[in-house]
Write a protein that holds these residues in place. Structure first.
Motif, PDB file in Angstrom:
ATOM      1  N   GLU A  55     -15.252 -14.728  39.133  1.00  0.00           N
ATOM      2  CA  GLU A  55     -16.053 -13.794  38.348  1.00  0.00           C
ATOM      3  C   GLU A  55     -15.262 -13.400  37.097  1.00  0.00           C
ATOM      4  O   GLU A  55     -14.028 -13.560  37.061  1.00  0.00           O
ATOM      5  CB  GLU A  55     -16.368 -12.539  39.168  1.00  0.00           C
ATOM      6  N   PRO A  56     -15.922 -12.880  36.072  1.00  0.00           N
ATOM      7  CA  PRO A  56     -15.185 -12.433  34.875  1.00  0.00           C
ATOM      8  C   PRO A  56     -14.065 -11.447  35.201  1.00  0.00           C
ATOM      9  O   PRO A  56     -13.007 -11.472  34.567  1.00  0.00           O
ATOM     10  CB  PRO A  56     -16.277 -11.789  34.018  1.00  0.00           C
ATOM     11  N   SER A  57     -14.266 -10.598  36.222  1.00  0.00           N
ATOM     12  CA  SER A  57     -13.236  -9.611  36.575  1.00  0.00           C
ATOM     13  C   SER A  57     -11.973 -10.264  37.123  1.00  0.00           C
ATOM     14  O   SER A  57     -10.900  -9.648  37.125  1.00  0.00           O
ATOM     15  CB  SER A  57     -13.787  -8.618  37.604  1.00  0.00           C
ATOM     16  N   ASP A  58     -12.064 -11.535  37.578  1.00  0.00           N
ATOM     17  CA  ASP A  58     -10.874 -12.233  38.053  1.00  0.00           C
ATOM     18  C   ASP A  58      -9.919 -12.560  36.914  1.00  0.00           C
ATOM     19  O   ASP A  58      -8.768 -12.932  37.154  1.00  0.00           O
ATOM     20  CB  ASP A  58     -11.263 -13.531  38.763  1.00  0.00           C
ATOM     21  N   PHE A  59     -10.383 -12.445  35.677  1.00  0.00           N
ATOM     22  CA  PHE A  59      -9.537 -12.697  34.515  1.00  0.00           C
ATOM     23  C   PHE A  59      -9.371 -11.434  33.667  1.00  0.00           C
ATOM     24  O   PHE A  59      -8.291 -11.165  33.139  1.00  0.00           O
ATOM     25  CB  PHE A  59     -10.129 -13.829  33.665  1.00  0.00           C
ATOM     26  N   ALA A  60     -10.449 -10.673  33.544  1.00  0.00           N
ATOM     27  CA  ALA A  60     -10.377  -9.435  32.757  1.00  0.00           C
ATOM     28  C   ALA A  60      -9.737  -8.299  33.539  1.00  0.00           C
ATOM     29  O   ALA A  60      -9.275  -7.316  32.955  1.00  0.00           O
ATOM     30  CB  ALA A  60     -11.775  -9.026  32.295  1.00  0.00           C
ATOM     31  N   GLY A  61      -9.695  -8.411  34.882  1.00  0.00           N
ATOM     32  CA  GLY A  61      -9.144  -7.362  35.716  1.00  0.00           C
ATOM     33  C   GLY A  61     -10.237  -6.498  36.321  1.00  0.00           C
ATOM     34  O   GLY A  61     -11.297  -6.282  35.718  1.00  0.00           O
ATOM     35  N   LEU A  62      -9.988  -6.001  37.526  1.00  0.00           N
ATOM     36  CA  LEU A  62     -10.956  -5.159  38.217  1.00  0.00           C
ATOM     37  C   LEU A  62     -10.648  -3.691  37.928  1.00  0.00           C
ATOM     38  O   LEU A  62      -9.528  -3.226  38.175  1.00  0.00           O
ATOM     39  CB  LEU A  62     -10.886  -5.404  39.726  1.00  0.00           C
ATOM     40  N   PRO A  63     -11.596  -2.929  37.372  1.00  0.00           N
ATOM     41  CA  PRO A  63     -11.323  -1.513  37.059  1.00  0.00           C
ATOM     42  C   PRO A  63     -11.045  -0.700  38.324  1.00  0.00           C
ATOM     43  O   PRO A  63     -11.819  -0.730  39.284  1.00  0.00           O
ATOM     44  CB  PRO A  63     -12.614  -1.047  36.376  1.00  0.00           C
ATOM     45  N   VAL A  64      -9.928   0.001  38.317  1.00  0.00           N
ATOM     46  CA  VAL A  64      -9.530   0.851  39.438  1.00  0.00           C
ATOM     47  C   VAL A  64      -9.074   2.191  38.880  1.00  0.00           C
ATOM     48  O   VAL A  64      -8.274   2.239  37.943  1.00  0.00           O
ATOM     49  CB  VAL A  64      -8.393   0.212  40.267  1.00  0.00           C
ATOM     50  N   VAL A  65      -9.592   3.287  39.467  1.00  0.00           N
ATOM     51  CA  VAL A  65      -9.193   4.624  39.025  1.00  0.00           C
ATOM     52  C   VAL A  65      -7.919   5.022  39.770  1.00  0.00           C
ATOM     53  O   VAL A  65      -7.864   5.005  41.004  1.00  0.00           O
ATOM     54  CB  VAL A  65     -10.306   5.651  39.278  1.00  0.00           C
ATOM     55  N   SER A  66      -6.888   5.385  38.990  1.00  0.00           N
ATOM     56  CA  SER A  66      -5.610   5.791  39.574  1.00  0.00           C
ATOM     57  C   SER A  66      -4.999   6.881  38.712  1.00  0.00           C
ATOM     58  O   SER A  66      -4.836   6.695  37.490  1.00  0.00           O
ATOM     59  CB  SER A  66      -4.660   4.591  39.659  1.00  0.00           C
ATOM     60  N   ASP A  67      -4.705   8.050  39.346  1.00  0.00           N
ATOM     61  CA  ASP A  67      -4.107   9.179  38.628  1.00  0.00           C
ATOM     62  C   ASP A  67      -4.940   9.594  37.417  1.00  0.00           C
ATOM     63  O   ASP A  67      -4.414   9.911  36.348  1.00  0.00           O
ATOM     64  CB  ASP A  67      -2.688   8.841  38.171  1.00  0.00           C
ATOM     65  N   GLY A  68      -6.241   9.563  37.610  1.00  0.00           N
ATOM     66  CA  GLY A  68      -7.136   9.986  36.540  1.00  0.00           C
ATOM     67  C   GLY A  68      -7.297   8.985  35.419  1.00  0.00           C
ATOM     68  O   GLY A  68      -7.909   9.288  34.394  1.00  0.00           O
ATOM     69  N   MET A  69      -6.735   7.788  35.586  1.00  0.00           N
ATOM     70  CA  MET A  69      -6.837   6.749  34.569  1.00  0.00           C
ATOM     71  C   MET A  69      -7.467   5.506  35.160  1.00  0.00           C
ATOM     72  O   MET A  69      -7.327   5.229  36.353  1.00  0.00           O
ATOM     73  CB  MET A  69      -5.446   6.404  34.001  1.00  0.00           C
ATOM     74  N   VAL A  70      -8.170   4.754  34.314  1.00  0.00           N
ATOM     75  CA  VAL A  70      -8.771   3.491  34.734  1.00  0.00           C
ATOM     76  C   VAL A  70      -7.806   2.360  34.394  1.00  0.00           C
ATOM     77  O   VAL A  70      -7.430   2.179  33.230  1.00  0.00           O
ATOM     78  CB  VAL A  70     -10.130   3.260  34.046  1.00  0.00           C
ATOM     79  N   ARG A  71      -7.388   1.624  35.406  1.00  0.00           N
ATOM     80  CA  ARG A  71      -6.503   0.486  35.203  1.00  0.00           C
ATOM     81  C   ARG A  71      -7.256  -0.791  35.541  1.00  0.00           C
ATOM     82  O   ARG A  71      -8.108  -0.803  36.432  1.00  0.00           O
ATOM     83  CB  ARG A  71      -5.256   0.611  36.084  1.00  0.00           C
ATOM     84  N   LEU A  72      -6.912  -1.871  34.833  1.00  0.00           N
ATOM     85  CA  LEU A  72      -7.509  -3.179  35.089  1.00  0.00           C
ATOM     86  C   LEU A  72      -6.542  -3.961  35.975  1.00  0.00           C
ATOM     87  O   LEU A  72      -5.534  -4.502  35.512  1.00  0.00           O
ATOM     88  CB  LEU A  72      -7.775  -3.917  33.777  1.00  0.00           C
ATOM     89  N   THR A  73      -6.861  -3.987  37.250  1.00  0.00           N
ATOM     90  CA  THR A  73      -5.967  -4.607  38.223  1.00  0.00           C
ATOM     91  C   THR A  73      -6.149  -6.116  38.228  1.00  0.00           C
ATOM     92  O   THR A  73      -7.259  -6.619  38.447  1.00  0.00           O
ATOM     93  CB  THR A  73      -6.249  -4.062  39.630  1.00  0.00           C
ATOM     94  N   PRO A  74      -5.082  -6.875  37.987  1.00  0.00           N
ATOM     95  CA  PRO A  74      -5.204  -8.338  37.975  1.00  0.00           C
ATOM     96  C   PRO A  74      -5.224  -8.897  39.392  1.00  0.00           C
ATOM     97  O   PRO A  74      -4.798  -8.234  40.346  1.00  0.00           O
ATOM     98  CB  PRO A  74      -3.942  -8.777  37.226  1.00  0.00           C
ATOM     99  N   PRO A  75      -5.697 -10.116  39.568  1.00  0.00           N
ATOM    100  CA  PRO A  75      -5.716 -10.734  40.892  1.00  0.00           C
ATOM    101  C   PRO A  75      -4.306 -11.127  41.340  1.00  0.00           C
ATOM    102  O   PRO A  75      -3.350 -11.113  40.554  1.00  0.00           O
ATOM    103  CB  PRO A  75      -6.606 -11.967  40.700  1.00  0.00           C
TER     104      PRO A  75
END
Length: 382
Positions: A55-75
């Motif tokens: 999926e596109p998120s496998d390259f763009a990163g999966l949005p994850v909320v951590s410490d009030g910030m959105v991070r793009l977690t890579p596979p």
């Protein structure tokens, strides 16, 4: 058609030069095995990522909320390569990836970024694809993605397959890895490409139009694998010409045979532009810029304008890369001699050289001799 050894050597040189590469070929012909064998020969880790099941998120990163910030977690595959610090990222079945996934891959190929992680410089990208007409639910590559890759056509020869089954298939050559091109060779290759584009400026950029043009701007024939329709293969742009220069330098450093350079340049800028460039290069017959700097008094400027431009830019490139006073002074002597017959070309070289003055260098006598010649030609102000 190129043989498999030529393509394998071209692949190894492209990887060593850090230029993303795409192998085109029919299913089941050993493309994946060749790339895995290359990684094993180098003792590098390899991560195989199949575009059709991502999926596109496998390259763009999966949005994850951590410490009030959105991070793009890579596979996980991106984390493994980043941790290793080197390796091969193998993007398989590229033409089965839908356009949205291809767009997400674009940033990986161009910027080496997956989510919030940047892949190390020693992680190289290799891809493989089946022609769209042979792939299940195949898609043409978008021109921006195609332009970021060097395209190599994977050959299939019945006799070579027979020999491989009998005695084993050839392993990729590691030519080019032991001796990466020095900076002066890269600059010299860029100067040579620049000289060609001075002669053929129309080939500096030819964007495929309407998805039905080949790399040299001519109509593509249906089913023609060498000039596949649309932006699916290489086409001329400043980016692909820069890649061609890197590959030229890597081929020279590796002592690669001419046929390897031929397939790499064609894979970068398309067959039409490559044919013109390689033909021009064959008849260029330039002196060695290192030899010119070693004995500038014996230098004679070629009469042909493109040869004069190429040799002067190469001489300046080598002098700038060396960064020492002796070769900087010698380059000024070459430019001063050139200014007597070709002041316009000499001025371009002089501007580059003047801006890269090494520490401790004084204004050379050759530069003082050059000033009135350039002024009389109207190339300097009062």
């Amino acid at each position: 058609m190129e043989d498999s050894r030529t393509v394998l050597e071209a692949l190894a040189i492209a990887v060593s030069a850090g230029v993303p590469t795409l192998l085109w070929g029919s299913p089941g012909t050993g493309k994946t095995s060749a790339v895995v064998a290359l990684a094993e020969s180098l003792n590098w880790p390899i991560e195989v990522v199949i575009g059709s099941i991502r999926e596109p998120s496998d390259f763009a990163g999966l949005p994850v909320v951590s410490d009030g910030m959105v991070r793009l977690t890579p596979p996980a595959w991106a984390h493994r390569l980043a941790t290793a610090g080197h390796g091969l990222l193998f993007l398989d079945e590229l033409t089965t990836a839908p356009p949205a996934v291809q767009a997400a891959m674009l940033r990986v190929v161009l910027e080496r970024v997956v989510g919030d992680v940047r892949l190390p410089d020693k992680v190289q990208v290799v891809a493989a694809a089946n022609p769209p007409e042979e792939a299940a639910d195949g898609w043409d590559l978008a021109p921006p993605l195609a332009n970021r890759l060097v395209h190599l056509n994977w050959p299939v020869d019945g006799r070579q397959i027979a020999r491989g089954l009998a005695v084993g298939f050839p392993t990729p050559s590691l030519t080019g890895f032991a001796q990466p091109p020095p900076p002066e060779q890269v600059l010299e290759a860029r100067a040579t490409v620049a000289a060609f584009l001075e002669v053929r400026p129309a080939l500096a950029l030819q964007v495929p139009s309407g998805g039905n043009l080949t790399g040299n701007g001519t109509a593509a024939l249906p089913g023609d694998g060498a000039s596949r329709a649309g932006g699916g293969q290489g086409w001329p742009s400043p980016r692909s010409w820069e890649a061609a220069a890197k590959l030229m330098a890597a081929c020279k450093a590796a002592g690669a045979p001419p046929e390897v350079l031929d397939v790499l340049v064609a894979g970068a800028v398309g067959e039409g532009a490559a044919l013109e460039f390689l033909s021009w290069l064959e008849h260029l017959d330039l002196p060695d810029p290192v030899a010119v700097l070693a004995d500038p008094d014996a230098f004679e400027l070629p009469r042909r304008g493109d040869r004069a431009f190429a040799v002067l830019t190469s001489v300046v490139a080598v002098a700038v890369a060396a960064g020492d006073v002796e070769r900087w002074d010698a380059a000024w002597k070459v430019i001063a001699k050139a200014a007597r017959t070709a002041p316009d070309v000499a001025t371009l070289a002089a501007r580059t050289l003047a801006g890269r003055r090494p520490p401790g260098a004084r204004i050379p006598a050759a530069l003082l001799e050059l000033t009135p010649i350039l002024r009389s030609a109207g190339l300097l102000g009062d």
